[in-house]
Design a protein around this motif. Sequence first.
Motif, PDB file in Angstrom:
ATOM      1  N   LEU A  75      -1.501   3.156  -4.931  1.00  0.00           N
ATOM      2  CA  LEU A  75      -0.939   4.360  -5.549  1.00  0.00           C
ATOM      3  C   LEU A  75      -0.406   4.046  -6.948  1.00  0.00           C
ATOM      4  O   LEU A  75      -0.630   4.800  -7.900  1.00  0.00           O
ATOM      5  CB  LEU A  75       0.184   4.905  -4.659  1.00  0.00           C
ATOM      6  N   ARG A  76       0.278   2.908  -7.067  1.00  0.00           N
ATOM      7  CA  ARG A  76       0.875   2.537  -8.353  1.00  0.00           C
ATOM      8  C   ARG A  76      -0.190   2.149  -9.383  1.00  0.00           C
ATOM      9  O   ARG A  76       0.048   2.277 -10.584  1.00  0.00           O
ATOM     10  CB  ARG A  76       1.884   1.408  -8.148  1.00  0.00           C
ATOM     11  N   GLY A 116       1.860  12.062 -12.547  1.00  0.00           N
ATOM     12  CA  GLY A 116       3.278  11.883 -12.245  1.00  0.00           C
ATOM     13  C   GLY A 116       3.487  11.222 -10.886  1.00  0.00           C
ATOM     14  O   GLY A 116       2.548  11.071 -10.100  1.00  0.00           O
ATOM     15  N   MET A 117       4.745  10.829 -10.621  1.00  0.00           N
ATOM     16  CA  MET A 117       5.014  10.137  -9.353  1.00  0.00           C
ATOM     17  C   MET A 117       6.375  10.521  -8.791  1.00  0.00           C
ATOM     18  O   MET A 117       7.338  10.707  -9.530  1.00  0.00           O
ATOM     19  CB  MET A 117       4.970   8.633  -9.598  1.00  0.00           C
ATOM     20  N   VAL A 118       6.410  10.626  -7.469  1.00  0.00           N
ATOM     21  CA  VAL A 118       7.660  10.855  -6.732  1.00  0.00           C
ATOM     22  C   VAL A 118       7.797   9.705  -5.741  1.00  0.00           C
ATOM     23  O   VAL A 118       6.829   9.335  -5.070  1.00  0.00           O
ATOM     24  CB  VAL A 118       7.615  12.209  -5.989  1.00  0.00           C
ATOM     25  N   LEU A 197      -0.185  14.482  -8.954  1.00  0.00           N
ATOM     26  CA  LEU A 197       1.139  14.048  -8.500  1.00  0.00           C
ATOM     27  C   LEU A 197       0.967  13.028  -7.377  1.00  0.00           C
ATOM     28  O   LEU A 197       0.341  13.331  -6.353  1.00  0.00           O
ATOM     29  CB  LEU A 197       1.953  15.248  -8.009  1.00  0.00           C
ATOM     30  N   LEU A 198       1.508  11.832  -7.604  1.00  0.00           N
ATOM     31  CA  LEU A 198       1.455  10.776  -6.589  1.00  0.00           C
ATOM     32  C   LEU A 198       2.781  10.794  -5.832  1.00  0.00           C
ATOM     33  O   LEU A 198       3.850  10.890  -6.454  1.00  0.00           O
ATOM     34  CB  LEU A 198       1.271   9.411  -7.258  1.00  0.00           C
ATOM     35  N   MET A 199       2.714  10.706  -4.506  1.00  0.00           N
ATOM     36  CA  MET A 199       3.938  10.757  -3.703  1.00  0.00           C
ATOM     37  C   MET A 199       3.932   9.576  -2.738  1.00  0.00           C
ATOM     38  O   MET A 199       3.031   9.456  -1.901  1.00  0.00           O
ATOM     39  CB  MET A 199       4.004  12.083  -2.932  1.00  0.00           C
ATOM     40  N   VAL A 228      -1.788  12.999  -4.225  1.00  0.00           N
ATOM     41  CA  VAL A 228      -2.135  11.810  -3.437  1.00  0.00           C
ATOM     42  C   VAL A 228      -0.839  11.325  -2.808  1.00  0.00           C
ATOM     43  O   VAL A 228       0.138  11.075  -3.516  1.00  0.00           O
ATOM     44  CB  VAL A 228      -2.761  10.691  -4.306  1.00  0.00           C
ATOM     45  N   ILE A 229      -0.819  11.238  -1.486  1.00  0.00           N
ATOM     46  CA  ILE A 229       0.436  10.931  -0.771  1.00  0.00           C
ATOM     47  C   ILE A 229       0.244   9.747   0.164  1.00  0.00           C
ATOM     48  O   ILE A 229      -0.746   9.677   0.893  1.00  0.00           O
ATOM     49  CB  ILE A 229       0.937  12.192  -0.003  1.00  0.00           C
ATOM     50  N   VAL A 230       1.175   8.803   0.104  1.00  0.00           N
ATOM     51  CA  VAL A 230       1.232   7.730   1.100  1.00  0.00           C
ATOM     52  C   VAL A 230       2.177   8.194   2.194  1.00  0.00           C
ATOM     53  O   VAL A 230       3.296   8.633   1.896  1.00  0.00           O
ATOM     54  CB  VAL A 230       1.774   6.422   0.482  1.00  0.00           C
ATOM     55  N   THR A 231       1.732   8.114   3.428  1.00  0.00           N
ATOM     56  CA  THR A 231       2.639   8.465   4.529  1.00  0.00           C
ATOM     57  C   THR A 231       2.349   7.609   5.769  1.00  0.00           C
ATOM     58  O   THR A 231       1.204   7.259   6.038  1.00  0.00           O
ATOM     59  CB  THR A 231       2.564   9.974   4.879  1.00  0.00           C
TER      60      THR A 231
END
Length: 284
Positions: A75-76, A116-118, A197-199, A228-231
Amino acid sequence: MSTTTELPAAPDPAPPPRQIVLTGGAPAGAAAVTARAVSAWFGDHKVLDRVSLHMPANEVTALIGPSGCGKSTFLRILNRMHELVPSAALAGEVLLDDQDIYRAEVRPAQARVRIGMVFQRPNPFPAMTIRDNVLAGLKLAGITCNDRPSLLEESLTRAGLWNEVRGRLGTLGGALSGGQQQRLCIARALAIRPQVLLMDEPCSALDPTSTNRIEETIHELKKDVTVVIVTHNMQQAHRVSDSCAFFLAGENEPGRIVEADQTEKMFSDPADPRTLDYVSGRFG
Ligand SMILES: Nc1ncnc2c1ncn2[C@@H]1O[C@H](COP(=O)(O)OP(=O)(O)OP(=O)(O)O)[C@@H](O)[C@H]1O
């Protein structure tokens, strides 16, 4: 006898809403992200091996897999944050639509305006007001806006927080609840109107009600941003994503993608038995 009846005057038409214009930011609209043969290292420790993945515009892609298989690193890499770690290296390409964000003339900060990133833990500026938190990114990114109050309202509305804070925009961001702080961080990320938006596990520090609010927000967001979300939460991946990529690292091996597909397929009839074992909670 004839009577004349005066018709009431037609009301003035409502003025058209003023358009919010940002100057110096990202092009308008969501963009697709494509990783091609991305490998990553910390020093001589290889943590990702030739990962390729297409993340379509206006969709939510979930990155799933056990701890340590390289999801956050991947993600990073998508917004050039990996290179902030001194020992970090990478190979491969990351395309935003059809342009490589790692080509020589692109500054990392430019890439981060578009992507962007959260983060996992809400990280508002605690001593800044809600208003200043949301608008903080504009100055940092060198973006100007013709109508900051409207941008503030738009960003907080898109983050699902406007109704809760509209009467106290001048109070401190640090005084909000954890879930509200995370939505404030989403509003801050949205205020510069990124295309992606990356989360990174955005709900892992939150209670179920706040998690629910953020999932609703994610659904709304994909109208104009790619997510794009990591969960680690398989139910969440199932609920919020259109497609999923399953990462796995063997012992002392770098992470790889085992399988990537539409979410419904990944959860009901994946091609690889390890995917089914993982999504049904049999390991990881
Ligand atoms: N800053 C760093 N310096 C050195 N090694 C790191 C660094 N960050 C991550 N790693 C290593 O890279 C590998 C992948 O880590 P990463 O955090 O990307 O995995 P992950 O799948 O996101 O894990 P989790 O689900 O637990 O967050 C791990 O072996 C980790 O120890």
